[in-house]
Design a protein around this motif. Sequence first.
Motif, short mmCIF file in Angstrom:
data_model
loop_
_atom_site.label_atom_id
_atom_site.label_comp_id
_atom_site.label_asym_id
_atom_site.label_seq_id
_atom_site.Cartn_x
_atom_site.Cartn_y
_atom_site.Cartn_z
N THR A 186 9.39 -9.20 1.19
CA THR A 186 9.69 -10.04 2.37
C THR A 186 8.61 -10.59 2.86
O THR A 186 8.79 -11.79 3.29
N ALA A 187 7.57 -9.82 3.20
CA ALA A 187 6.41 -10.57 3.67
C ALA A 187 5.79 -11.51 2.71
O ALA A 187 5.56 -12.73 3.06
N VAL A 188 5.78 -11.03 1.76
CA VAL A 188 5.30 -12.07 0.52
C VAL A 188 6.41 -13.18 0.42
O VAL A 188 5.63 -14.43 0.59
N HIS A 189 7.48 -13.13 0.58
CA HIS A 189 8.53 -14.43 0.45
C HIS A 189 8.24 -15.29 1.52
O HIS A 189 8.06 -16.49 1.36
N PHE A 190 7.93 -14.88 2.71
CA PHE A 190 8.09 -15.57 3.82
C PHE A 190 6.35 -16.54 3.96
O PHE A 190 6.45 -17.56 4.65
N HIS A 191 5.62 -15.84 3.14
CA HIS A 191 4.19 -16.46 3.29
C HIS A 191 3.88 -17.34 2.12
O HIS A 191 3.47 -18.55 2.42
N PHE A 192 4.60 -17.14 1.01
CA PHE A 192 4.65 -18.00 -0.19
C PHE A 192 5.75 -19.07 -0.15
O PHE A 192 5.44 -20.34 -0.06
N ALA A 193 6.86 -18.32 -0.38
CA ALA A 193 8.19 -19.31 -0.38
C ALA A 193 8.53 -19.99 1.02
O ALA A 193 9.31 -20.99 1.16
N GLY A 194 8.18 -19.51 2.05
CA GLY A 194 8.29 -19.92 3.38
C GLY A 194 7.14 -20.91 3.81
O GLY A 194 7.30 -22.21 3.55
N PHE A 195 6.13 -20.23 4.30
CA PHE A 195 4.91 -21.01 4.89
C PHE A 195 4.49 -22.12 3.85
O PHE A 195 4.36 -23.12 3.92
N ALA A 196 3.86 -21.82 2.68
CA ALA A 196 3.17 -22.35 1.70
C ALA A 196 3.95 -23.53 1.23
O ALA A 196 3.57 -24.78 1.00
N THR A 197 5.08 -23.21 0.67
CA THR A 197 6.15 -24.10 0.15
C THR A 197 6.47 -25.32 0.79
O THR A 197 6.70 -26.55 0.74
N ALA A 198 6.81 -24.81 2.29
CA ALA A 198 7.21 -25.62 3.25
C ALA A 198 5.98 -26.96 3.77
O ALA A 198 6.16 -28.05 3.94
N MET A 199 4.75 -26.23 3.48
CA MET A 199 3.77 -27.38 3.87
C MET A 199 3.45 -28.16 2.90
O MET A 199 3.38 -29.31 2.90
N ILE A 200 3.68 -27.65 1.59
CA ILE A 200 3.47 -28.92 0.38
C ILE A 200 4.69 -29.63 0.17
O ILE A 200 4.61 -30.80 0.06
N ALA A 201 6.12 -29.19 0.74
CA ALA A 201 7.12 -30.27 1.10
C ALA A 201 6.80 -31.37 1.85
O ALA A 201 7.11 -32.40 1.72
N ALA A 202 6.17 -30.70 3.07
CA ALA A 202 5.95 -31.81 4.07
C ALA A 202 4.87 -32.75 3.56
O ALA A 202 5.06 -34.07 4.02
N ALA A 203 3.68 -32.36 2.94
CA ALA A 203 2.99 -33.14 2.35
C ALA A 203 3.59 -34.32 1.32
O ALA A 203 3.12 -35.37 1.05
N THR A 204 4.45 -33.55 0.66
CA THR A 204 5.11 -34.58 -0.30
C THR A 204 6.03 -35.56 0.28
O THR A 204 5.86 -36.87 -0.08
N ILE A 205 6.63 -35.08 1.26
CA ILE A 205 7.51 -36.10 2.01
C ILE A 205 6.79 -37.14 2.74
O ILE A 205 6.95 -38.40 3.02
N ARG A 206 5.38 -36.84 3.27
CA ARG A 206 4.54 -37.73 3.88
C ARG A 206 4.20 -38.78 2.98
O ARG A 206 4.17 -39.90 3.36
N PHE A 207 3.83 -38.23 1.70
CA PHE A 207 3.26 -39.32 0.70
C PHE A 207 4.37 -40.24 0.42
O PHE A 207 4.01 -41.35 0.19
N SER A 208 5.42 -39.58 0.03
CA SER A 208 6.60 -40.31 -0.33
C SER A 208 7.12 -41.42 0.76
O SER A 208 7.48 -42.68 0.53
N GLU A 209 7.10 -41.13 2.07
CA GLU A 209 7.36 -41.89 2.99
C GLU A 209 6.65 -43.23 3.24
O GLU A 209 6.74 -44.16 3.48
N LYS A 210 5.01 -42.90 3.08
CA LYS A 210 3.97 -43.87 3.30
C LYS A 210 4.43 -44.96 2.22
O LYS A 210 4.13 -46.19 2.17
N ARG A 211 4.76 -44.54 0.86
CA ARG A 211 5.20 -45.48 -0.16
C ARG A 211 6.59 -45.92 -0.24
O ARG A 211 6.93 -46.93 -1.04
N GLY A 212 7.39 -45.59 0.78
CA GLY A 212 9.00 -45.97 0.72
C GLY A 212 9.77 -45.48 -0.39
O GLY A 212 10.69 -46.43 -0.81
N GLU A 213 9.27 -44.49 -1.05
CA GLU A 213 9.97 -43.85 -2.04
C GLU A 213 10.74 -42.73 -1.78
O GLU A 213 10.68 -41.88 -0.84
#
Length: 358
Positions: free
Chosen positions: A195-222
């Motif tokens: 569960t600790a592994v889950h929240f560090h990788f599937a939680g924290f890291a995945t959400a940070m990557i998702a945030a970066a992806t959506i920021r890149f997408s928003e800047k391009r209007g896609e």
Amino acid sequence: MKKPTLAQRTSPSLTQRTPQAWGTQRASENDKRQRWAAACATAGAAVWAGIAVLARMGVARLGAIELLFLLAPLVIVPLGMELGRVLGGGGWLEERARRLQPAGAALVVVAMWLPPGRKAGLAALGWLLICALEAGVGFVEIVRVLWADAGGGGRATRFAMGIARVDLVVGGAWLVASRWGMRPMGIQEPIGLLTAVHFHFAGFATAMIAAATIRFSEKRGEHPWLKRLVLMVVGLPIVVAAGFVISPVVKMVAALLFSASVAGLAIAVRACGTKAANTTARILLQVAAGAVFAGMVLSGAYAVADYLGSGALTIPQMARTHGVLNAVGFCLSGLLGWLVESGVQWPVTDTSGFQTEV
């Protein structure tokens, strides 16, 4: 009356500094923070590699799950912290967390080296402190977003970053429970550490990557659909964890939905990655997208097999396959990919709300 010195007469005051001078100062501070993050992640990777060798030799009594977790405080979290700073910054509280992170990671190594018990639990508390500081930053960010104040960036991006940081404190609490030998709600090991592994990788890291992806997408209007997908990606990890104490059906359904949402994120990462300005970033993001897509197929298969009581996929097998694909293939490559790309074209917001191009 004492006359000012030559240095005092020739040095401009704070109110007299030009915008160029402020920009130069912020760029210098940004460079220092980048070097600090790089040094922490590089040193952490070296320590992790050394521990892995010792575990392979039988000197360190650590299994695959323990090694997977250690990758988070030593490498993944400092990279995620830096990506969060690049995306929007976190103020003085996150700066304290960044400075204390190496000490917290060192205490995690001690906690893992010691047998479960009071001493190991007390050592793990050092990492929980870092996670709590990050969670404080995340909570403030979530409140600001809900009050319609994106703080200089897209609301979806900042909401995802806020949830990512809150996930850390949940993972940190489960680490303490695991190393102390506690069994919250009767949950046995290795589920507590997983569960600790889950929240560090599937939680924290995945959400940070998702945030970066959506920021890149928003800047391009896609990809306008990406906002809804990201909400699923950042929200479902807590539902998956809750399924362990609610019911097997909830656990299976939540795991399947999370696997599907992350597979969708993989498609978005691949699409955005092909348009990255930096060649290294393009390669890293393509690797991340491919790895996590394969990992989510395994995750979905395990969820169904676990519900049906089949032993086709065991936890040790999942740690060696899905765990490696997710931790190294996706989280490490994805964070590095967006960090490399951020050095090309993204704005960096300092704690005063200014934005400068890096």
